[in-house]
Design a protein around this motif. Sequence first.
Motif, short mmCIF file in Angstrom:
data_model
loop_
_atom_site.label_atom_id
_atom_site.label_comp_id
_atom_site.label_asym_id
_atom_site.label_seq_id
_atom_site.Cartn_x
_atom_site.Cartn_y
_atom_site.Cartn_z
N HIS A 730 0.83 -1.20 0.00
CA HIS A 730 0.00 0.00 0.00
C HIS A 730 0.87 1.26 0.00
N GLY A 731 1.93 1.23 0.80
CA GLY A 731 2.79 2.41 0.86
C GLY A 731 3.47 2.69 -0.46
N ILE A 732 3.98 1.65 -1.10
CA ILE A 732 4.64 1.83 -2.40
C ILE A 732 3.64 2.28 -3.45
N TRP A 733 2.46 1.67 -3.42
CA TRP A 733 1.43 2.07 -4.39
C TRP A 733 1.04 3.53 -4.19
N SER A 734 0.87 3.95 -2.94
CA SER A 734 0.51 5.34 -2.65
C SER A 734 1.61 6.29 -3.14
N ALA A 735 2.85 5.92 -2.88
CA ALA A 735 3.96 6.77 -3.33
C ALA A 735 3.99 6.85 -4.85
N GLU A 736 3.76 5.73 -5.52
CA GLU A 736 3.74 5.74 -6.99
C GLU A 736 2.60 6.60 -7.51
N GLN A 737 1.46 6.52 -6.87
CA GLN A 737 0.34 7.34 -7.29
C GLN A 737 0.68 8.82 -7.14
N THR A 738 1.29 9.16 -6.02
CA THR A 738 1.69 10.56 -5.82
C THR A 738 2.69 10.99 -6.88
N ILE A 739 3.61 10.13 -7.20
CA ILE A 739 4.61 10.46 -8.23
C ILE A 739 3.92 10.72 -9.57
N ARG A 740 2.98 9.87 -9.92
CA ARG A 740 2.28 10.06 -11.20
C ARG A 740 1.49 11.37 -11.18
N GLU A 741 0.85 11.66 -10.07
CA GLU A 741 0.09 12.90 -9.98
C GLU A 741 1.01 14.11 -10.11
N LYS A 742 2.16 14.05 -9.47
CA LYS A 742 3.06 15.20 -9.52
C LYS A 742 3.67 15.35 -10.91
N VAL A 743 3.92 14.24 -11.58
CA VAL A 743 4.43 14.32 -12.96
C VAL A 743 3.40 14.99 -13.85
N LYS A 744 2.13 14.61 -13.71
CA LYS A 744 1.07 15.23 -14.51
C LYS A 744 0.93 16.71 -14.16
N GLU A 745 0.97 17.02 -12.87
CA GLU A 745 0.86 18.42 -12.45
C GLU A 745 2.03 19.23 -12.97
N ALA A 746 3.25 18.67 -12.90
CA ALA A 746 4.42 19.38 -13.40
C ALA A 746 4.34 19.59 -14.91
N HIS A 747 3.80 18.60 -15.61
CA HIS A 747 3.65 18.75 -17.06
C HIS A 747 2.75 19.94 -17.39
N ASP A 748 1.64 20.05 -16.68
CA ASP A 748 0.73 21.18 -16.92
C ASP A 748 1.40 22.50 -16.56
N LEU A 749 2.11 22.53 -15.44
CA LEU A 749 2.77 23.77 -15.02
C LEU A 749 3.87 24.17 -16.00
N LEU A 750 4.64 23.20 -16.47
CA LEU A 750 5.71 23.52 -17.42
C LEU A 750 5.14 23.97 -18.76
N ASN A 751 4.00 23.41 -19.15
CA ASN A 751 3.34 23.91 -20.36
C ASN A 751 2.92 25.36 -20.18
N GLY A 752 2.37 25.64 -19.00
CA GLY A 752 2.00 27.03 -18.72
C GLY A 752 3.20 27.95 -18.68
N LEU A 753 4.31 27.46 -18.13
CA LEU A 753 5.52 28.28 -18.08
C LEU A 753 6.07 28.55 -19.47
N SER A 754 5.95 27.55 -20.37
CA SER A 754 6.43 27.76 -21.73
C SER A 754 5.62 28.80 -22.48
N ARG A 755 4.38 29.04 -22.01
CA ARG A 755 3.52 30.04 -22.65
C ARG A 755 3.39 31.31 -21.81
N SER A 756 4.29 31.47 -20.83
CA SER A 756 4.14 32.60 -19.90
C SER A 756 4.44 33.94 -20.53
N THR A 757 5.07 33.99 -21.69
CA THR A 757 5.39 35.27 -22.33
C THR A 757 4.42 35.63 -23.44
#
Length: 1848
Positions: A730-757
């Motif tokens: 359960h702990g490893i699965w939870s950590a993996e889920q968090t990792i996937r969520e943060k990767v998706k969140e970072a992808h959206d943020l980096l896309n926004g940063l690439s369009r920040s200008t």
Amino acid sequence: MSGNRFGANCKFAHDTGPRQAAPAVYQRGGYTPAPARSTASTAQSNPGNASQKGGDGKLREWKRFLRQASETPRPPPAVASRLFQLGLELMDGDIGAAQETIKLFASEAGLSFVKDVADRHLAGPTAVSDTTLWSTELQPLFKLITHPFVTDSAVLEQEVATIYNFLYGVGGERMSRIFTKVTHLLASWPTTSPTSLSRTASIELSLAVLSKLLDCNTSTIVNDKFTLVTASLSKSLEESSKSDDQFSRLQASKYIDYIRLRLDLGNQIASIQDRPQVEVAREQFQLRRDLPGELSADGRRHDNDHADICKIKILPTREEIMSPRTEYLPTTDSSQWHVKGIRGRLDREFRLLREDTVGQLRDAVRVSLESIRSPTNSSQLRPKNHARTYTYDSPMLQDVELDRVGGLELLVRCAQPAAVRGQSSGKRKDWWMQSKRLQAGALVCVLEASGSVLFCVVSDSTMRNTGDKEARRPKQPVQESGNEATTPQPQAFTLSDNGDELFVKLQLIDPSAYEVGHALRWWQNIGSAPRRYLVEFPGVLLASFKDTLMALQEKYKNPDVPFSDLIAPNGSSAGADVGLPLYAQIPGFKFNLACITQTNTEFNVSPRALPSPEALSSRSTLDPTQSSSLLNTLVRGLSLIQGPPGTGKSYTGEKLIKVLLATQQKAGLGPILCVCYTNHALDQLLEHLLDDSANLKLIRMGSRSKSERLQSLNLRIVSQNSERTRPEKHGIWSAEQTIREKVKEAHDLLNGLSRSTTWRAIREYLATTFPHHHEELFPTQVDGWQTVNHQPEKKIEKWLWGGDPMNTHCRTIEVLQSVPLSTLTQAERRYLHRSWLKTIRDRLIGEVIQCHREYIAACEQRDRLRRDVDLRCLNQANIVGVTTTGLAKNLDLMKKLRCKVMLCEEAGEVLEAHLLTALLPSIQHAILIGDHLQLKPQIANYDLQSTNPRGAKYSLDTSLFERLVSNSNMPLSILETQRRMHPSIAELIRPTLYPSLKDDPRVSEYPEIVGMKKRLFWFHHEIPEAGAASGDPLNTSHTNQFEVDMTVALVSHLVKQGTYTSSEIAVLTPYLGQLQRLRRRMESMFHICLSDRDLEEVEAMEASEANASGRAGPSLPSPRNVAKTTLLKSIRIATVDNFQGEEATVVIVSLVRSNNQSSVGFLKATNRINVLLSRAKHGMYIIGNANTYGNVPMWKNVIGTLQATASFGVSLELQCPRHPNTPIAVSQPDHFVQFSPESGCILPCEKRLSCGHACNGRCHSDILHNAIKCLEDCPRSKKGCDHSCPHRCGDACDLKCQDVTTPNYLCSAKCGHHRPCGHTCTSPCYRCRDRQGDKVSMEDHKTCTAKCGRKYANCPHNCESPCHEGSPSLCGEVCPGSAYCQTCGSQGIKSACVDLIEMKEYHEVNLDEEPCIFPACGHFLTVSSMDGQMGMNAFYELDDNELPTRVLGASIPFSGNDFDGQAVKSCPTCRGSLRNLSRYGRIIRRAQLDEATKRFISWSTAACSGLAEELLVLLQKLQNTPAIKAASSRQPNGASTAKFNSPRLRSLHDMQRIAGNNGRYEAMIQLWGKIQKFANKVRQEEQPFHRVADFVKHANRRNGTDNEFRYEESIIQVKGHLLTTSLLLKCEAEVFSDFLNLGSEAKLPQQNDTKLHVDWSIYTKKCAHLIELAKATHNVRDQVQAHLFAAQFSMFARNLEAGNQQNAETADLNPMKATTGTGDDASERLRSTALDHVAQARDLMFMYKSTEVLKDELERVENMIRDGVFYQSVTQDEMRAIYKAMAFSTGHWYTCENGHPFTIGECGMPMELAMCPECGAPVGGQNHRNVEGMRRADDIDRLAFEVQGLAI
């Protein structure tokens, strides 16, 4: 619990028997590891298992106590006692239950018990006596929380910290109360121990709790209460009896030492904060040493200069790089250190190791930065000891992504290196593939001219070209587009694809918030960008030092290093006391040495009463010094074993480990830790241990092992195969889920940063932050009118160019944000615009940093949980092997492993920093095996080396092993008997280094070196070396071409002797440059060697020759097989430093250096000289200038020794093994060719060849002698006749002569026919002429394939194309292009293997005799190979030469399974199509016919099944339609005589009309038409084989030819025709039946003027045809069905027969009238016919069980005949079952001996005997074996799922 009112029915387990705590052995941090436990709660499959019940019951009881605690806040002491004891018992049970126990204990309910003990049970109304409190509550509590499972678990890390912090209490109050009570108890300890533990063991247990409490709460180091408690326990320990549990006393002392070290840190914190700046005394004649950090007299050097090494960043900072001051480096004098003791030693090793590694990077970056700033002075700024660098210009950050595995990755674009600019794409890709630049893991930095530095490593996802590592291709996230997800193909960015730019992916080394922000601001730069450079440090691996430096910092924080008093003594080192290992001090402990004795008898040894080395040596394979070393090691906690070359260091270490393994379980040693510096040494050690011990549980840590044998023993593999507990999953699965969520969140943020200008980002920002500015730029309404912005993107650009351009003064941002935008000047507008962009960017960067921080935290949590599984696996191992770097990387995991024994191989080569990290806190026995007189640890900075006068004060290259041996009175065991070197070789190192070294008697018996006069010789020359490469300061290697030539000549001479294998000759040289030259030279030299087969047979052959008896007649010994190989593959070649630990039979040394300055480089060190001279076993030859090396003392002694034995000179003496008295002296490489051309001498060979003729060559070795082919005339007769052999003696003789008078004789002479083209036919005579008797009946010389040879008209050259068609292929085949020319084709074409029989390459094939065939795929084969590939013998009759003569029989579909399931054979190389080859047209078309037949079967069966299902639906609908009497409706005149193409269709329409035209039979009539159309498509004439036959006949008639296409008509596919005929009859029978039923119920209208037209003869013929066809094709079920149809239609005719006997074609409309009219004879005849058909059907049904599916229908027909009732239709389910049985079913396809396809379900293989469902032939089988005649129909099986998506 005996008063339980539920008794035996209680669901909880109650242990009513007496409880006794298991004995335990303590060490710091808790208990010794418990035995391995199951990871699953249901480890035993038996539900009644007592232990399983007990485990579950204990956990339920534990939970019940906690529930009661919440209901009853103050439980009595007995309950608390039971709770702690129960928890302790659960720790040794199931892992999942144990984890849940601790988690519950850390809850509020569990901690309440601890609170009750501290607050109520110690002093209060329920207080109990001290001894009772200790034995019932405190002792179980302390044991529970110090259990190794509790303290070492990463899963429980947070819960354990919660328990200890709660135990500590606010300000340490609770801890103070508990331990005050403990100290009072210990002070007044009763005479009789109240518990199973002694007083000393109780003190040890209490100190274990305090030690862990110290680790969980840092504030304890400044808490006075904690100090007082520690002092009290220490005093109690001192006052305890010396004889009381000596082992616990030693363990308790370790705890006290550790606690005091930690408390000293707390004391120093206060002193550092309050200490004023110390003025350093400047004494005369003594250089002042500046201290580090704030202790420096001149202040800190930079921001990374600290007195505490824990605060120093591993990589250099900007200030550190630019600082002009030198770093503080501690010397060997410990009195000058600013920190004393073990922490001072850790501080010194950290700073020196960092200077050796990171210091080089710092200096290299500084040089690069100065080069950027001052390009003209760059060559003068380069220091001597700096790292190599490659610089790439203009790096630009293209993209940033957060990868789930790799983390944050930066895609950087740089300019291509100058070396590849302008090169072609192919050359550029080759350059990058061969180059070692920018390899994965390489260290780089992004450098700005301002001095800003960003350190990174090259990511694994970097691609060198588009074809490199498909798995590395960038993964583009799925993008949602409407309701469909689309994945765009990402662009691959590589190093080599672009001619001007390269793309590399980087990862930050320190992904801190500052570094991540720096990288993101570089990506989205606003304003002018500074010039940047990408600097690479080739060869510098971050992993090789980073983890070790971090481990030293960690140890500095918690300086719990074993043997600190020996490693870093505070006072004098005199009289160092190395006592017994702690585990060996247990009373009664003994070592069992039986495992190393030769008889394996009992041999127990007490560590306090050791046997003599001689006694052990006599009972084992160890010599006396090895025995002494082993015994001494067993009784020394820190043991040093020095092993000179060849004395068996590794062997002694393996025996030591074997003894410790025998004691492992008894002493609770845990896994034995084997540590080596290199992966190669570790692999060798572990493989030797596996060889020496059976059933050894060994785990190898690290991924760089080269041993295939150890792959499955790697920790990563073992851990992956290990089970995990539910919390871990359960702990490893939870950590993996968090990792996937943060990767998706970072992808959206980096896309926004690439369009920040963009203008959209600005508009959104202004709308939310400055709405008044937003309304100004993007107005929505003006004067009440809504505004439409057609080009909003140009609004900002237009506004930026507005305003006053002349006014450059700008107001502050605060002012500009509050005034209207229209009032701003142009400069102010740009200033405000930049502020907007920076604000937008920085806000997004902050969110990305926070997201990345959470991603890192999730990854760390996942890794911690995985380490719990790793720890569980390691605890079950006997031996754990790891490199020093791997141990430092996994230090947290290794500290929890609790190893008590550590053995280090080659300890003299290991840096002290590495060994300090390997000394884990749990180590009680450290064994260091090495030789400090051989190679030292390798360092990069010469200024820190002991051989450098400036570096001697640092001596970083002095290992811990050497320091302990040299600088202290540490006892040392020395091995003294060498078994490697001949005594003359050993004499070179004995006088100077090992005066006590002895020789084993066996080394004196070594044979002489074959081909050499002396086994040991120094060949002196004075040819100067080439020197270092000029102009390249990075290349300091040296070469000597004369020595290269001389070495190669000598190696070639030795190899030619045929005596030494590839592993027995080694060439050693100190320099890489010389090594490379030797390799290149030897790669191009070939020599003859004995083949592997002969090497194995030599001894057997010699033995057989010695024992052979005389035979009649001469015998011809077969020559030995010889092979050709390069000289490089026949020897080993290496540098001196890489050959330590290795040996060779013969060693050749190239010293390289030869100069007038007597500069010998690093070969002046005695360590390297020692290694160089001690590798040879039988012989050694040194090539070098003795004048250059004579100034080095050790070399001088070596030269003197060799001169004294006449083993020194300017010429090397060779010796011919066959003429030993012939003098041969060589002093030049060419002399070997002149005086020993073939490894012997220049005399003629005196040995005869194997054939008996004399050898004409010079004297040579046997291996060359056997390679000679005799060229004399063969004197032997042919076997089988008296004719002499016409060949050479060395060639194989023909078997016998052939009789040319026989009709079958094939003349093999050349044809000699003169062709019209001018060439002569060179084919064998028999191929060109066919003979009948003695006359030529036919002559055919084929197409001429000779070269044209005619001159060209426009040049002086001749035509090289083949004559006529000019093709290397056959006539009729497509001619290949010029690329396939045997002469001018590419090497790849020429070397292609085209003959699969003789494995010949294209250039070896004679195209005149064996032309090739060239398919469209590009690969090609000879005709004979392609014939075999296509299976010509299955389709043609072949003559003796495998040539087709005629077609083989008629075509049978699927006959012989010719293509093994393939439609058409494919290219054997690429599986490409061969359909375009004309030669195999008949075969290919036959295969295509088979394929068409398969498709025909699949299509017809599927279509037939669909029609049957449609019929079933209509029948169900017809049966459900009510029979309502229709009104009379007259048709116009003539309606009854309407024209129909089919009489059967007319009858159906008549019944539809008579029934009242209400559409009752409309659907049935339409279906009948569909079935009829389908029946026309499956006729015999429409099947593939028949249609081809028709086409051939048509072509014959048209062209007047007589070609023939024959096929077996008996196996034509008739199943479809049978089914469609049955469906038509069934459709009509059901309509007739329904029509009769309507008539019987008087539901038909009375129409006397309308007749029903039925031609019964048609049905009779159809049924008869169906019966005959089914019978002929053995389709029994169809035959039964046809008989039933015939019976039904006979009864239909009988019932519908009119009274008019004259017209059998019509009947009265009233069916009932027909039964009472005349024509009784006809009626009886029809009834008799029906009965006859039914009888035949029943007979068939009795014979064939497969027809039982028609049983119900048969009974209905019988009822119809017997009772005179009308036919009742079968139900829909019954009919579906019938058609399902008659059609093909699912499963794997087979055919019976009659060719009927059928299927087998389940696994698809026959498991039982059965009968064919069609014909009753035996089918099936047993045990997956078919009965005879049955075969698998794979092709039909496959096509069932391929053809148009249909499934059968």
